[in-house]
Write an enzyme that holds these catalytic residues in place. Structure first.
Site, PDB file in Angstrom:
ATOM      1  CB  SER A 134     -33.596  46.157 -13.295  1.00 23.58           C
ATOM      2  OG  SER A 134     -33.327  44.925 -14.968  1.00 23.58           O
ATOM      3  CE1 TYR A 147     -27.335  44.454 -12.723  1.00 23.95           C
ATOM      4  CE2 TYR A 147     -29.603  43.212 -13.485  1.00 23.95           C
ATOM      5  CZ  TYR A 147     -28.676  43.605 -13.331  1.00 23.95           C
ATOM      6  OH  TYR A 147     -28.874  45.681 -14.223  1.00 23.95           O
TER       7      TYR A 147
HETATM    8  N1  LIG Z   1     -28.436  48.526 -19.758  1.00 20.82           N
HETATM    9  C1  LIG Z   1     -29.445  47.902 -19.449  1.00 20.82           C
HETATM   10  O1  LIG Z   1     -29.771  46.258 -20.123  1.00 20.82           O
HETATM   11  C2  LIG Z   1     -30.398  48.124 -18.036  1.00 20.82           C
HETATM   12  C3  LIG Z   1     -31.584  47.195 -18.078  1.00 20.82           C
HETATM   13  C4  LIG Z   1     -32.214  47.725 -16.493  1.00 20.82           C
HETATM   14  C5  LIG Z   1     -31.706  47.901 -15.897  1.00 20.82           C
HETATM   15  N2  LIG Z   1     -30.418  48.745 -15.997  1.00 20.82           N
HETATM   16  C6  LIG Z   1     -29.700  49.695 -14.836  1.00 20.82           C
HETATM   17  O2  LIG Z   1     -29.409  51.092 -14.658  1.00 20.82           O
HETATM   18  C7  LIG Z   1     -28.266  51.677 -14.204  1.00 20.82           C
HETATM   19  C8  LIG Z   1     -27.167  51.523 -15.241  1.00 20.82           C
HETATM   20  O3  LIG Z   1     -27.100  50.738 -15.992  1.00 20.82           O
HETATM   21  P1  LIG Z   1     -26.115  51.293 -17.496  1.00 20.82           P
HETATM   22  O4  LIG Z   1     -26.889  50.482 -18.582  1.00 20.82           O
HETATM   23  O5  LIG Z   1     -26.243  52.563 -17.505  1.00 20.82           O
HETATM   24  O6  LIG Z   1     -24.678  51.005 -17.191  1.00 20.82           O
HETATM   25  P2  LIG Z   1     -23.574  51.878 -17.511  1.00 20.82           P
HETATM   26  O7  LIG Z   1     -22.223  50.382 -16.719  1.00 20.82           O
HETATM   27  O8  LIG Z   1     -23.364  52.212 -18.658  1.00 20.82           O
HETATM   28  O9  LIG Z   1     -23.153  52.671 -16.707  1.00 20.82           O
HETATM   29  C9  LIG Z   1     -22.766  52.616 -14.886  1.00 20.82           C
HETATM   30  C10 LIG Z   1     -22.696  53.482 -14.577  1.00 20.82           C
HETATM   31  O10 LIG Z   1     -22.124  53.181 -13.139  1.00 20.82           O
HETATM   32  C11 LIG Z   1     -20.759  53.443 -12.311  1.00 20.82           C
HETATM   33  N3  LIG Z   1     -20.494  53.029 -11.833  1.00 20.82           N
HETATM   34  C12 LIG Z   1     -19.669  51.552 -11.745  1.00 20.82           C
HETATM   35  N4  LIG Z   1     -19.721  51.666 -10.068  1.00 20.82           N
HETATM   36  C13 LIG Z   1     -19.269  52.250  -9.398  1.00 20.82           C
HETATM   37  C14 LIG Z   1     -19.286  52.585  -8.264  1.00 20.82           C
HETATM   38  N5  LIG Z   1     -18.862  51.908  -7.079  1.00 20.82           N
HETATM   39  N6  LIG Z   1     -19.605  54.212  -7.769  1.00 20.82           N
HETATM   40  C15 LIG Z   1     -19.691  54.961  -8.410  1.00 20.82           C
HETATM   41  N7  LIG Z   1     -20.191  54.575  -9.965  1.00 20.82           N
HETATM   42  C16 LIG Z   1     -19.784  53.513  -9.789  1.00 20.82           C
HETATM   43  C17 LIG Z   1     -19.672  53.479 -14.226  1.00 20.82           C
HETATM   44  O11 LIG Z   1     -18.791  53.901 -14.284  1.00 20.82           O
HETATM   45  C18 LIG Z   1     -20.703  53.646 -14.872  1.00 20.82           C
HETATM   46  O12 LIG Z   1     -20.956  54.483 -15.624  1.00 20.82           O
HETATM   47  C19 LIG Z   1     -27.566  50.811 -13.273  1.00 20.82           C
HETATM   48  O13 LIG Z   1     -28.453  50.067 -12.084  1.00 20.82           O
HETATM   49  C20 LIG Z   1     -28.495  48.777 -14.022  1.00 20.82           C
HETATM   50  O14 LIG Z   1     -28.353  47.855 -13.538  1.00 20.82           O
HETATM   51  C21 LIG Z   1     -29.737  48.410 -17.005  1.00 20.82           C
END
Ligand SMILES: NC(=O)c1ccc[n+]([C@@H]2O[C@H](COP(=O)([O-])OP(=O)(O)OC[C@H]3O[C@@H](n4cnc5c(N)ncnc54)[C@H](O)[C@@H]3O)[C@@H](O)[C@H]2O)c1
Length: 252
Positions: A134, A147
């Site tokens: 991130s 986080y």
């Molecule tokens: N959405 C944002 O704004 C954003 C910004 C920067 C970074 N990120 C990072 O991107 C990545 C994806 O985020 P996202 O926004 O798509 O999240 P999301 O919650 O939409 O998707 C995350 C997925 O991970 C799965 N998951 C959670 N815990 C798990 C576990 N213990 N084992 C297996 N699967 C598991 C969930 O079921 C889900 O399908 C994350 O690492 C997040 O930190 C997101």
């Protein structure tokens, strides 16, 4: 013959986009996730896609899941770790239990999935590990102590893999700004005025919009391919310019 990618957290959000985009580009796709939505997505995508229920923070789950992927599709070439959870709190507000939970899901998952996928990549002759970190690896908001720590630690893991397993295996971290995913939507839903938080997020980015999961998925797909063969050990920001404006800057 199709190459095989494992998308951890591939049921929805950024990982869900990766599952779709790699599949459209003729990869075999193994979705590892705790959410049943992964099963729905795998059956929607059809052949060359499988769902394996897996808690990526547990070694026995990951070991079994990677073993099943190899059995079904052969050796692995790509690993995308998009699994992640958010937790709000300062250091003094965060319990040990919450600290461990977030570090295990966000950081240990990448270690475990790499630990079991890398030997397969070595047998394959080459491979790529892509870890979704991130912009919070560089800049921090209030109340995200664990986080932001977990997102920063992922950069160290990315570098270690690149140094230890190059030239056969590359490793790249992706650092998105705000992306419109289920995680983002549930985070803003915690506020009494989610629309206000949404608008603030839009305003923070130089693009004056937040990102879409497919934009991140397309970048990840490019980085997994041979045209990105000179990129390794790096953290690539895809953040709409979030966090680069110096205080005092003026715009018309
Ligand atoms: N959405 C944002 O704004 C954003 C910004 C920067 C970074 N990120 C990072 O991107 C990545 C994806 O985020 P996202 O926004 O798509 O999240 P999301 O919650 O939409 O998707 C995350 C997925 O991970 C799965 N998951 C959670 N815990 C798990 C576990 N213990 N084992 C297996 N699967 C598991 C969930 O079921 C889900 O399908 C994350 O690492 C997040 O930190 C997101």
């Amino acid at each position: 013959m199709s190459k095989t990618v494992v998308v951890v957290g591939g049921a929805m959000g950024i990982g869900g986009s990766c599952s779709r985009i790699f599949h459209q580009n003729n990869w075999n796709v193994a979705i590892l996730d705790i959410a049943d939505k992964g099963k729905e997505l795998a059956s929607e995508l059809g052949s060359r896609c499988t769902f394996i229920s897996c808690d990526a923070s547990k070694e026995s789950d990951v070991k079994d899941a990677i073993g099943s992927v190899i059995k079904e599709f052969g050796e692995i070439e790509g690993l995308v770790c998009s699994v992640g959870i958010q937790h709000y709190g300062t250091v003094t507000e965060t319990s040990e239990e919450d600290w461990d939970r977030v570090m295990n899901v966000n950081v240990k998952s990448g270690f475990l999935c790499s630990k079991y996928a890398i030997p397969s990549m070595q047998r394959n002759g080459k491979g790529v590990v892509i870890i979704v970190s991130s912009v919070q690896a560089y800049i921090s908001q209030n109340n995200v102590a664990v986080y932001t720590t977990s997102k920063t630690a992922q950069l160290g893991l990315t570098r270690s893999i690149a140094v230890d397993y190059g030239p056969q295996i590359r490793s790249v971290a992706i650092c998105p700004g705000t992306v419109d995913t289920p995680m983002f939507r549930s985070s803003i839903a915690l506020s009494p005025d989610p629309q206000e938080v949404y608008d603030e997020c839009v305003e923070m980015h130089l693009t004056k919009r937040i990102g879409q999961p497919d934009e991140v998925g397309e970048l990840i797909h490019f980085l997994a391919g041979d045209n990105a063969g000179f990129i390794t050990g790096q953290a690539i920001r895809i953040d709409g310019g979030l966090g680069i404006v110096a205080a005092g800057s003026k715009r018309d």
